[in-house]
Each structure stands twice: as structure tokens, then as C-alpha cells.
Design an enzyme around this catalytic site. Structure first.
Site, PDB file in Angstrom:
ATOM      1  CB  CYS A 163      -0.957  -0.019   1.183  1.00 30.26           C
ATOM      2  SG  CYS A 163      -2.082  -1.427   1.138  1.00 30.26           S
ATOM      3  CG  HIS A 303      -1.945   4.401   5.532  1.00 26.90           C
ATOM      4  ND1 HIS A 303      -1.792   4.250   4.173  1.00 26.90           N
ATOM      5  CD2 HIS A 303      -2.154   3.142   6.027  1.00 26.90           C
ATOM      6  CE1 HIS A 303      -1.892   2.970   3.853  1.00 26.90           C
ATOM      7  NE2 HIS A 303      -2.110   2.279   4.959  1.00 26.90           N
ATOM      8  CD  GLU A 314      -1.791   7.640   9.557  1.00 22.49           C
ATOM      9  OE1 GLU A 314      -1.288   8.416   8.705  1.00 22.49           O
ATOM     10  OE2 GLU A 314      -2.781   6.911   9.331  1.00 22.49           O
ATOM     11  CE  LYS A 335      -5.592   4.580   2.390  1.00 24.35           C
ATOM     12  NZ  LYS A 335      -4.657   5.697   2.645  1.00 24.35           N
ATOM     13  CG  HIS A 340      -6.496   1.139   1.565  1.00 18.49           C
ATOM     14  ND1 HIS A 340      -5.560   1.863   0.859  1.00 18.49           N
ATOM     15  CD2 HIS A 340      -5.787   0.338   2.420  1.00 18.49           C
ATOM     16  CE1 HIS A 340      -4.347   1.516   1.234  1.00 18.49           C
ATOM     17  NE2 HIS A 340      -4.459   0.593   2.185  1.00 18.49           N
ATOM     18  CG  PHE A 399      -0.165  -5.885   4.352  1.00 19.39           C
ATOM     19  CD1 PHE A 399      -0.672  -5.075   5.364  1.00 19.39           C
ATOM     20  CD2 PHE A 399      -1.023  -6.791   3.747  1.00 19.39           C
ATOM     21  CE1 PHE A 399      -1.998  -5.171   5.771  1.00 19.39           C
ATOM     22  CE2 PHE A 399      -2.354  -6.899   4.141  1.00 19.39           C
ATOM     23  CZ  PHE A 399      -2.839  -6.088   5.151  1.00 19.39           C
TER      24      PHE A 399
END
Length: 413
Positions: A163, A303, A314, A335, A340, A399
């Protein structure tokens, strides 16, 4: 001395719009693009909702004979690149072609084509596999097809870092220009992974929201009721140019890119560390690269995926990176409206961050109704807000613990 790099064009296609300005207008209006999945029968899936791009016609951007050579992720990147190139006014000429490059990332690539061709293999044997299967699916063919379209013969690369893919593509392109390996880059990312296998796989990890009865409310970063992310699709492409190259052709400059940072969590294949160390360090590295103090930054496009763990960590990382200034920052997650985009998220959100600087307005985080007590920053809840911004940051985390952040500055002559 490193050369200065500016943004002269933005191309966005998402669940809330098929063009940059449509996407931007709907984000500012707080419109959700999340709905029930229409691209396949999701009735047996735990998650039945996604942020699909609506009414997309590849024939508007691609010749009919070439459509079958491109997975949907490539098609979306072609549309976004055309939007970006048109808005920038950049013309690739024989004299400049070797100094114009392409760098487009994706996390998954043509999974839709892989699933289709695997079905053909099982039903009809290997002779039923399309000769275009491989070039329609491999991740670097988004950059490859855009390069061919515009005769961009400079650096031609693709990043696949989950991502964070397209944030890395934009950041690496910035550095390519800064060190004089190109004068302009078509940079960003794309993703089209709303497929049975992808949705099923993420759901098996319990990463996705299952708020199927209220799709538009499902993506709710920092809300106490968040239960997972929503897969979105789309593309975000930026045109980056060396400052004097842009000036010589009379380009309209939208923003300057001034910082890029990377880091690794080195912790877990999917989960960040509780102290948010990797996210903290990537923001710190970006500020150091730009030689900008935390207090100079006015906005972070986070994010912010709407996962219980990720949003909280975050927030912790932003507090570590910005100190007391964290409570004066505006932080929002678009998002909440687009879903996403996985590997395409960083490109889309970098473009959104540039537009926020251009127009001096902050896109909201929608569906923030009952804030998580541990998420206590200013998340621009539910409504866009005018602002006075000099610097704005875009965060991406992936990831495998791979992180990237970009810092942009408002453009003034």
C-alpha cells in the site's frame, strides 16, 4: 546541489469521480463512493462492499484493439495519465523524450485477468489462455503502456511495495529529477483489485469492514465504530518537472515537492508496532529531507484506513513526529470516501494533497461520529474546511512494514 522539483499536473480517477476535478469536488463535498460490489456476485462474501470506479469506459482512453492487452489497473492508469498530461500541458517532443520518464506503482496488478485466465485454463485447458495474459497483468506494464503512449524514453520503472507502492513511485521520481537523471516524470500509482479472490483474501484476514447494510458509512477512520477498511480502485498520477524545465515551457505550477522519506517497521507482516516507530521515523525522515520544522506543516493526508489498530497507531506516530504541534495540525483521511486503493492510494492521496495546497482547503474525514478516545487529533470531521497552508504531508504504510511519506509546499513565485 539537488535540483528543485515541482508538480505541474494531477490526474485522479476514483470511486468519487472519473476525472481530477470531479474527484476533488466530491471529496470536498464529503461524498462517499462506497457501495455494494457490482463487478462480481459478492453475496457469499463476508464483505460485499467496495469503492468501485463507476461508468468507466476504457475506449475513451485506449484504442479498441489495445483494451484486451491491458488489465483494468493499466486502463485506469492510462486514464489518469491522460488527465494529468492534459492538465500539465506537457508535450513530449523528440528533443525531450529521453529526459521524460514514467514511474507507476501497483500493489497487486492484474489480478482480475489472472482470475479470468485461470478459469479459462480449468474449463478449456492451456490453449484457452490469452496470449495477452502476461502483459495485461504484470505490474510494470502500467508504466510501460504509459511510456509507449507518450514516447517517454527516460527512466521507466514500477514499484511494488504493497500500500506504499505509489508513494514510493512519486518519491523516487522526485529524486530521479533532483539528481538530474530526468527532467520530467509521469509518476503515481494504480490499482483494480476488487475481485473475488482479493476481497475474499482480505476478508479472511479480517481486515475488511463488514458493514454491508450501510456501505457509505463503512469507512470511518478514527471513529470508535470502525471495523476494517474498504477496498477501493482507481489511479493517481502526478506530473513532476524540474523547476527550470517547467518554467521554460511556461507551465502552471501547482506545488513543489520538497521532501520524501522511507522506513521499515521490521516488526510484523501486517501489523505495525504499538509505538508506531516506523510511521514516526518515515515522517521524521521526510521533514529532515525537506529541512522543514514540524511546526511549519499545516496538514497531513493520513494513511487512515479505518482499521482499529492502524488508525490508533498512526495517531501515536503523528504525535511522536510533530510533538505538541500535532494538536495544531489538521489531519484527514480521504479513504473515508474513496476506500483504500492499496498500491494506488499514495498516488491518489499525493494528488489530493497537492490540490489542498493549490486551493487552500482541507478535504474532510467523513463518518467520524463517535471519535475513538485514543484518536484525539483534529481529523477535519465531516466537512471540508478553508485553511492557510504552507506545507502538507501525505502518508502511506504497507504490509511488510514498508512506509513512505511525501512533503509538498504551496507554490508561490
Amino acid at each position: 546541489m539537488a535540483r528543485r522539483v515541482v508538480v505541474t499536473g494531477v490526474g485522479l480517477i476514483s470511486a468519487v469521480g472519473n476525472t481530477t476535478e470531479e474527484t476533488w469536488a466530491n471529496l470536498l463535498a464529503g461524498k462517499s463512493g462506497v457501495g455494494s460490489i457490482t463487478s462480481f456476485d459478492a453475496s457469499q462474501h463476508a464483505c460485499q462492499i467496495a469503492g468501485e470506479v463507476k461508468n468507466f469506459d476504457p475506449l475513451k482512453f485506449i484504442e479498441k484493439k489495445d483494451v484486451k492487452k491491458m488489465g483494468r489497473f493499466i486502463q485506469l492508469s492510462m486514464a489518469a495519465a491522460e488527465d494529468a498530461m492534459t492538465s500539465s500541458g506537457l508535450q513530449v517532443t523528440p528533443e525531450t523524450s529521453t529526459r521524460v520518464g514514467v514511474h507507476i506503482g501497483s500493489g497487486i496488478g492484474g489480478l482480475d485477468v489472472t482470475e479470468r485466465e485461470h478459469s479459462n485454463l480449468l474449463s478449456g485447458g492451456p490453449r484457452k489462455i490469452s496470449p495477452f495474459y502476461i502483459p495485461a497483468t504484470i505490474i510494470n506494464l502500467a508504466a510501460g503502456q504509459v511510456s509507449i503512449r507518450y514516447n517517454a524514453r527516460g527512466p521507466n520503472e514500477a514499484t511494488c511495495t504493497a500500500c506504499t507502492s505509489s508513494a514510493h513511485s512519486v518519491g523516487d521520481s522526485y529524486k530521479i529529477i533532483a539528481r538530474c537523471d530526468a527532467d520530467a516524470m509521469i509518476a503515481g500509482g494504480t490499482e483494480a483489485a476488487i475481485t473475488p479472490l482479493s476481497v475474499g483474501g482480505f476478508a479472511a484476514m479480517r481486515a475488511l469492514s463488514t458493514r454491508n447494510d450501510a456501505p457509505e458509512k463503512a469507512s470511518r477512520p478514527w471513529d470508535s465504530g470502525r471495523d476494517g477498511f474498504i477496498i477501493g480502485e482507481g489511479a493517481g498520477i502526478l506530473i513532476l518537472e524540474e523547476l527550470e524545465f517547467a518554467r521554460r515551457r511556461g507551465a502552471k505550477i501547482l506545488a513543489e515537492i520538497v521532501g520524501y522519506g522511507m522506513s521499515a517497521d521490521a516488526h510484523h507482516i501486517t501489523a505495525p508496532a504499538e509505538d508506531g516507530d516506523g510511521a514516526y521515523r518515515v515522517m521524521q525522515n521526510t521533514l529532515q529531507d525537506a529541512k522543514v520544522q514540524p511546526a511549519q506543516v499545516g496538514y497531513v493526508n493520513a494513511h487512515g484506513t479505518s482499521t482499529p489498530l492502524g488508525d490508533r497507531i498512526e495517531t501515536t506516530a503523528i504525535k511522536r513526529a510533530f510533538g505538541d504541534h500535532a494538536y495544531k495540525l489538521a489531519v484527514s483521511s480521504t479513504k473515508s470516501m474513496t476506500g483504500h486503493l492499496l498500491g494506488g492510494a499514495g498516488g491518489l492521496e499525493a494528488g489530493v494533497t497537492v490540490l489542498a495546497l493549490r486551493d487552500q482547503i482541507l478535504p474532510p474525514t467523513i463518518n467520524l461520529e463517535n471519535p475513538d478516545p485514543e484518536c484525539d487529533l483534529d481529523y477535519v470531521p465531516n466537512h471540508a474546511r478553508k485553511a492557510s497552508l504552507e506545507y502538507a504531508m501525505s502518508n502511506s504504510f504497507g504490509f511488510g512494514g514498508t512506509n513512505g511519506a511525501l512533503l509538498f509546499r504551496r507554490w508561490t513565485e
